[in-house]
Enzyme design. Structure first.
Site, PDB file in Angstrom:
ATOM      1  N   GLY A   1     -16.681 -38.366  -4.395  1.00 37.02           N
ATOM      2  CA  GLY A   1     -17.529 -38.788  -5.394  1.00 37.02           C
ATOM      3  C   GLY A   1     -17.827 -40.207  -5.052  1.00 37.02           C
ATOM      4  CG  HIS A   2     -20.438 -42.221  -8.361  1.00 39.25           C
ATOM      5  ND1 HIS A   2     -21.362 -42.655  -9.185  1.00 39.25           N
ATOM      6  CD2 HIS A   2     -19.179 -41.913  -9.174  1.00 39.25           C
ATOM      7  CE1 HIS A   2     -20.853 -42.165 -10.571  1.00 39.25           C
ATOM      8  NE2 HIS A   2     -19.358 -41.843 -10.337  1.00 39.25           N
ATOM      9  CG  ASN A   3     -18.140 -46.340  -7.661  1.00 41.35           C
ATOM     10  OD1 ASN A   3     -19.192 -46.284  -7.038  1.00 41.35           O
ATOM     11  ND2 ASN A   3     -18.126 -46.316  -8.969  1.00 41.35           N
TER      12      ASN A   3
END
Lengths: 340, 340, 340
Positions: A252-254
């Protein structure tokens, strides 16, 4: 032996050379000049094959193996049948990796740009690259020397790739910085929008948060087929140097993965989670959003870390707990239901 | 700030405009003419950035943040450091979505049909569409105005797409009706055969059931990278308006998702299941075949709903049960195994 | 009825012919000359439709159905409304599969090689194949008669495919031998490197083991969208005849699946595991490395087999245990937590 339609074999190599490649010591009775032609597992190896013994589970196979030579730990040499040339090393499997690579080198890549590839004139492609049919390379892309861009791969605008990287068939890359010696297998998706939105209370409408970070893939990373790595919402998504990601994995993001992590097939890492160096996520496991897994922390297969995992700790279960506690619980439950 | 290789920033905007975009009230000491140039999270925001405070978990970050301005709830304004311009709103994260979009508008799309795209002469493509390299558009396809068909996307025969939709790189669509403002990220597969067959008792041979339904994707839906949505066996598979589907999600045949559902990464919905409006499936969760999840029903991460889930109910575990019961069970088991 | 934009219907067929197709006996009052025009589920079927009753769960629908005719078990005929023509068979769902196929035959494929396909001159393509736009067929590939290679599929060097197989849009195949009547849905990845490496103790560097086996896909196999099947490390990965694999499934290196197995969506099989004939892995389940699942063994949804599964045994849970024991444990835990 490997099917010659698909694999080119090098060699033969005399045992002395094999020992050197393996960083192993040749057993007393072994002839360093004896030629080996291939590698094979113990069960199928013949007199001219190099095999290895690394897992006690296969001790029976060792005893009856007809392998001509075998990579083996000092403590296991007594289990080998007489006549087998021993290549003694503390790390038989690692040595086998090296010897196998000598017999089966990475296939040489013929450089060249397919006439059907669509390459923006502003893209900079280094020397000796190969770009396959129907690849798309968009504006301001920068690709280092000796990269291989597979058929139908799409390298989105502004993306940069280091040297000696290989992008598989049908991959798509956007909003990312890719290092050297990176391998993306077929169908990998890098840099799509993270799953970020805010929801209006009354209407229930989901309003997207612009995802304005990137994906940074450091050197020597491998990503398995059809895996997906979203770009950051603001900070970057980072895949640390040498990390290995298997097939159908979601990042996922980050998310920040340290160096040398191992993420097995169908595992998922939710937004803003962090993994320390050499952390391991077994198959179909998950890490919840914002959770930290420490250095050499491990999450067992099908388990979900919903709290931080300490350095070196192994957790299991969903929600995950220390693995001993998890198996104690399983045993307690078994006894309980047998009593009732 | 966002990497200018990938993102174009608009602005600056004076605080008064930011407050309007955010539907927020400007704090007493804030100067409405002060210019903001970017958005950023609390930890990294500087004096010309707009930030937000939505999660008490980050209260420490708020106290030491150097953000020039911050979207914040009325009840939290006392926690902000002096000098920070406050943008007071009941929905800071939603407001942040709106402000971020103003700074980072959806990139303008340059219309045009790539000369390398293969478009059947019977296909109807609306005005101002963009069709990228090597896209394939088959017979009798209908595409509305201002759509973007990414490189190597395949739009199968008879498919219709509304206006302003974006189909990512390498997607393939068949047997489907797609609405307006729909986004399919790279590698999405829409309308393949559902997993339906009958098995001959003696031979064990699986005989396919023709899958003669469609996929209907309503307006404003987003589907994440490499997700798969099978067409119906007879009835249609339906994805309700505004639903958000993350990466690597599987939607089986005949499934009906209501409006505004959220399906997080690697979740799966088995054939003929139904989700009410605004239902949520967390990451790696599942819903069994023919099961109904009610309006605003929720299935926790890694949990599997094998019975119906009531409106507004949250379930956890595999098989899933009411979430309180699930966590009570976990706690009981822990105590039990500690006693033994 | 099915949307004519996507499906071509054959027929009508008189009831006598339907009975023959279904291997069913026509009920006493049924007119063998009465024409049926379509198939439909009980809830929506009209007087000229063939329906089926196979699941007691739908007994209410049967009683009020207006279906003109219905495939039904001898023991259920009393539940049908008067006037409905009965097609009596011990296997209504299987019969329905056959009758449906008569109404909806597999669409005829128009042979031909798209001028945009990139085909190596050394590839041998059998008669009456269809190769779609932007497909890539590399050196020394061999494809049998009447195969369909979808748009943007990549058939890697040396791959062979039997007759009447269909390779979906954007699939990529390498290092594999594919049988006849095989169907790979869109985005399937066959023959990528297995996830095999040895790790240097001090540096933590992962050193790849060359993966020198193949993937062998036997006749009549189907593989769902975006699934991945890695090639063997040394031995082959084998998918047995007639096996059905759903979407987003992962099959690791050296795995051997028997004949007629069923692997439901998002399940995963780890390296060197073996499944006997007709084994079933339900959705999101997993089998650990080197584990054997016996003939007709079954792993329940979201369950993980970490020990061998006996012939005919069904296991559930993670780690999986006999399914009765699993549900007894769930019930015990429920009682325990209610007492506390």
């Amino acid at each position: 032996m490997a099917d010659p339609r698909f694999f080119d074999r090098a060699g033969p190599f005399p045992l002395g050379v094999v020992a050197e490649l393996a960083d192993a010591t040749l057993g007393a009775n072994a002839d360093p000049g004896r030629e080996m032609t291939d590698v094979a597992p113990l069960q199928s190896a013949g007199p001219r094959d190099v095999s290895f013994f690394d897992n006690r589970r296969y001790a029976d196979s060792l005893g009856v193996s007809t392998a001509g030579s075998c990579l083996i730990r000092p403590s296991d040499t007594g289990k080998a049948p007489p006549g087998m040339a021993l290549l003694v090393t503390e790390a038989p499997y690692l040595s086998f990796a090296r010897v196998s690579r000598a017999f089966y080198p990475v296939p040489a890549m013929e450089p060249g740009i397919a006439p059907t590839a669509a390459i923006d004139p502003t893209a900079a492609i280094g020397p000796d690259c190969r770009v396959d049919h129907f690849a798309v390379i968009e504006a301001n892309v920068s690709i280092g020397a000796r990269c291989h861009i597979g058929p139908q791969a799409v390298i989105g605008k502004g993306v940069s790739i280091g040297e000696d990287s290989r992008i598989g068939a049908g991959c798509s890359l956007g909003h990312c910085i890719v290092g050297s010696r990176v391998r993306l297998f077929a169908g990998v998706r890098i840099g799509e929008d993270g799953f970020g939105f805010a929801t209006e209370r009354e209407s229930g409408i989901h309003v997207d948060i612009p995802q304005i970070g990137r994906v940074v893939i450091e050197d020597d990373v491998a990503v398995g087929a059809n895996s997906t790595i979203d770009r950051g919402a603001g900070p970057d998504t980072v895949i640390g140097q040498g990390t290995r990601i298997d097939n159908l994995v979601q990042i996922g993001h980050n998310v920040v993965l340290g160096r040398g992590c191992i993420i097995v097939a169908q595992a998922g890492v939710a937004g803003s989670a962090e993994l320390g160096d050499f952390a391991v996520l077994a198959a179909q496991s998950g890490v919840a959003g914002h959770i930290k897994v420490g250095v050499r922390g491990r999450v067992a297969a099908m388990s979900g870390a919903m709290r931080d995992v300490a350095d070196g700790e192994t957790v299991a279960g969903a929600p995950a707990m220390p693995i001993k506690q998890f198996f104690r619980g399983i045993a307690s439950l078994k006894r309980l239901s047998e009593r009732e």
